[in-house]
Design an enzyme around this catalytic site. Structure first.
Site, PDB file in Angstrom:
ATOM      1  N   HIS A  77      -4.261   0.848  42.282  1.00 44.52           N
ATOM      2  CA  HIS A  77      -3.974   2.003  41.421  1.00 44.52           C
ATOM      3  C   HIS A  77      -5.217   2.880  41.269  1.00 44.52           C
ATOM      4  O   HIS A  77      -5.252   3.784  40.444  1.00 44.52           O
ATOM      5  CB  HIS A  77      -3.535   1.539  40.029  1.00 44.52           C
ATOM      6  N   LYS A 119       3.173   2.533  37.763  1.00 43.94           N
ATOM      7  CA  LYS A 119       4.594   2.777  37.472  1.00 43.94           C
ATOM      8  C   LYS A 119       5.163   3.965  38.251  1.00 43.94           C
ATOM      9  O   LYS A 119       5.944   4.756  37.737  1.00 43.94           O
ATOM     10  CB  LYS A 119       4.826   2.967  35.962  1.00 43.94           C
ATOM     11  N   THR A 137       5.326   1.477  43.052  1.00 45.41           N
ATOM     12  CA  THR A 137       4.423   0.605  43.822  1.00 45.41           C
ATOM     13  C   THR A 137       5.149  -0.614  44.388  1.00 45.41           C
ATOM     14  O   THR A 137       5.045  -0.929  45.575  1.00 45.41           O
ATOM     15  CB  THR A 137       3.288   0.073  42.907  1.00 45.41           C
ATOM     16  N   SER A 151       7.888   5.386  31.853  1.00 45.69           N
ATOM     17  CA  SER A 151       7.822   4.053  32.439  1.00 45.69           C
ATOM     18  C   SER A 151       6.527   3.335  32.038  1.00 45.69           C
ATOM     19  O   SER A 151       6.535   2.147  31.711  1.00 45.69           O
ATOM     20  CB  SER A 151       7.913   4.168  33.963  1.00 45.69           C
TER      21      SER A 151
END
Length: 293
Positions: A107, A45, A48, A137
């Site tokens: 990630h 978040k 990306t 987020s």
């Protein structure tokens, strides 16, 4: 349709993870990167999808226009470590990419990146977002994304965020680890979400300079327009509306895309506590991430 239970976090080599990101571990670690691959690395978040789309448009917006309208972005830019039953793994999708360069997202914290990326000197674009907006987020994302643990109540979630009890571990370790890597690995471009919000054209120019691209003024304008938050939110190829395990009636995948939304969530006490904790964990004076633009 039967609803699967939400996963639980476990410690994986010192980082909180869930099984769908560790089940394919050996295959992911043995991924064969190429010198022209571009890896988009972020904490979840942190912009990306935005940066993935900008890169996809820069490279393939004109050369593969049919892919833009027929292949969802999450297939054009596969998520390397994901492994979910009944779906192809991210690693397999990356192996099968027909494009050159291959755009791949992750990630993973820096210490978990497959070693072939370093050996091949692949280019890496890292995006960092301020911790407060990132936490907000991630909280909303956890509510709508059924493959993540249940985020629970906001106050408890924020404490977990500060403690690094999040999928992919501590935000602080993530942004700091990648920042340190940038000092020794020259093919890493470190970007800030807030800079992109402030002036996406300027940041696109820096990105192009890093990648050795020189799109025309018209092309840059076209990409800037296509990659605005509102346009991406309406675009079924970029808004993740085709992904079954995301319930966009709970919260849209593309929710607000703003800097400073944390002010609508943090109480004064939470903010004070967060700032104090932040100061202790963010010791590097050179890594400055703005909470406001």
């Amino acid at each position: 349709m039967e609803v699967s239970p939400r996963p639980t976090l476990f410690d994986f080599h010192g980082v909180s993870m869930i099984k769908c990101f560790t089940d394919n571990w050996d295959n992911v670690q043995n991924f064969e990167a190429r010198p022209d691959d571009i890896l988009i690395a972020t904490y979840p978040k942190a912009g990306t999808t935005w940066v993935s789309y900008i890169l996809d448009l820069l490279y393939f917006g004109q050369t593969c226009p049919e892919r833009q309208v027929s292949v969802p972005l999450h297939e054009r830019v596969p998520f390397l470590e994901i492994s979910k039953a009944s779906l192809p793994t991210g690693k397999d999708l990356a192996d099968l990419l027909p494009t050159t360069p291959r755009l791949i997202k992750t990630h993973l914290p820096v210490q978990f990146i497959p070693k072939s990326f370093w050996e091949q000197n692949s280019r890496i674009v890292y995006v960092a977002r301020n911790a407060k907006d990132n936490a907000v987020s991630y909280f909303h994302f956890g509510q709508m994304n059924k493959i993540l643990p249940d985020p629970g109540e906001w106050n408890a979630f924020l404490t977990d965020f500060m403690d690094g009890k999040m999928v992919f571990g501590s935000w602080y370790d993530h942004v700091n680890g990648w920042w340190e890597k940038k000092q020794t690995y020259s093919n890493l471009h470190y970007m800030f979400y807030e800079d992109l919000i402030e002036d996406s054209g300027r940041e696109m120019d820096k990105l192009c300079s890093f990648l050795g691209l020189s799109p025309s003024v018209e092309e840059k304008k076209r990409i800037s327009t296509l990659s605005t938050f509102d346009n991406m939110k309406q675009n079924i190829m970029t808004n993740f509306s085709t992904v079954q395990y995301m319930n966009q009636t709970v919260s849209p995948f593309m929710r607000k895309g703003k800097v400073g939304d944390w002010k609508n969530h943090f109480t004064v006490a939470q903010n004070e506590q967060f700032d104090k904790d932040y100061k202790q964990k963010m010791k590097n004076p050179l890594l400055k991430i703005r909470c406001e633009v």
